[in-house]
Write a protein that holds these residues in place. Structure first.
Motif, PDB file in Angstrom:
ATOM      1  N   VAL A   6       0.797  -1.217   0.000  1.00 33.14           N
ATOM      2  CA  VAL A   6       0.000   0.000   0.000  1.00 33.14           C
ATOM      3  C   VAL A   6       0.838   1.278   0.000  1.00 33.14           C
ATOM      4  O   VAL A   6       0.299   2.373  -0.020  1.00 33.14           O
ATOM      5  N   GLU A   9       0.079   3.373  -2.989  1.00 30.64           N
ATOM      6  CA  GLU A   9      -1.308   3.812  -3.144  1.00 30.64           C
ATOM      7  C   GLU A   9      -1.440   5.218  -2.557  1.00 30.64           C
ATOM      8  O   GLU A   9      -1.005   5.476  -1.441  1.00 30.64           O
ATOM      9  N   LEU A  11      -4.057   8.472  -1.582  1.00 28.81           N
ATOM     10  CA  LEU A  11      -5.449   8.809  -1.314  1.00 28.81           C
ATOM     11  C   LEU A  11      -5.875   9.979  -2.194  1.00 28.81           C
ATOM     12  O   LEU A  11      -5.091  10.881  -2.474  1.00 28.81           O
ATOM     13  N   MET A  45      -6.282   2.705   2.794  1.00 27.32           N
ATOM     14  CA  MET A  45      -5.544   2.154   1.653  1.00 27.32           C
ATOM     15  C   MET A  45      -5.633   0.632   1.618  1.00 27.32           C
ATOM     16  O   MET A  45      -5.742   0.024   0.560  1.00 27.32           O
TER      17      MET A  45
END
Length: 216
Positions: A6, A9, A11, A45
């Motif tokens: 994550v 990743e 947001l 996430m």
């Protein structure tokens, strides 16, 4: 998902704003301490990574059918606050909770372009909460509170619209924190139909105000 999975990743701006609001609210309630942002971002996430494994690939021009859930995950944030900011406990709960039918009604991102839904339902872009819970709310409202139902009908604004807003946000900004916890607990223990009864009870509570505004 492991931490390494994550890390890349990121947001969305909507999620980042939601994280700020959640942490501010959690500190106001004395549920969170220190830097809780990292823990909540980790939860969100991981949820996104986990749910992505059960999503379909849909080609559509609808914004709501893009790969990422368009809104903010209010339910996961609520669980994060209930767990006093413990990210690991939050994820453990959500993974177990996702196996229950009620997760489809309380945790809206759970069924975002999900493989568990018929393809025609997915392509419509309409969440099952709208044509299940909200539909039954309108039916019950007509029978239980005909004056409130008529007031909505006269205004040209449907009760299902405001109910979908309440449900999507887990009643944040509408109820006190203890009542939000009661709402989540009641629906989990007694079944998703209590989501409908909760909305009807709110309309009953607001009946006099609604009728007064209609007259004005």
């Amino acid at each position: 998902a492991m931490d390494a999975d994550v890390e890349n990743e990121s947001l969305s701006s909507v999620q980042q704003l939601g994280v700020e609001m959640t942490v501010r609210y959690g500190k106001y309630l004395n549920l969170l301490k220190g830097r809780a942002e990292n823990g909540l971002c980790f939860v969100l996430m991981n949820c996104e990574k986990f749910l992505k494994q059960q999503q379909r690939t849909v080609v559509s021009s609808l914004c709501c059918l893009q790969e990422r859930y368009a809104g903010y995950d209010w339910f996961a944030s609520s669980v994060f606050l209930i767990m006093s900011g413990d990210g690991e406990r939050t994820l453990t709960f959500l993974q177990r909770f996702s196996r229950l039918l009620v997760s489809a009604f309380l945790w809206l991102p759970r069924l975002h372009i999900s493989m568990h839904l018929p393809i025609t339902t997915v392509e419509s872009g309409i969440h099952p909460v709208y044509f299940c819970s909200a539909h039954h709310i309108e039916m019950l409202l007509k029978a239980e509170l005909p004056l409130v139902f008529s007031a909505f009908h006269m205004s040209g604004f449907t009760p299902s619209q405001i109910c979908l807003q309440w449900i999507t946000q887990c009643f944040w900004n509408y109820m006190d924190w203890s009542e939000i916890c009661h709402y989540i607990a009641i629906c989990i223990f007694l079944g998703p139909d209590y989501q409908i009864y909760m909305c009807i009870s709110v309309f009953r509570h607001l009946q006099q105000d609604i009728l007064k505004h209609t007259e004005a």
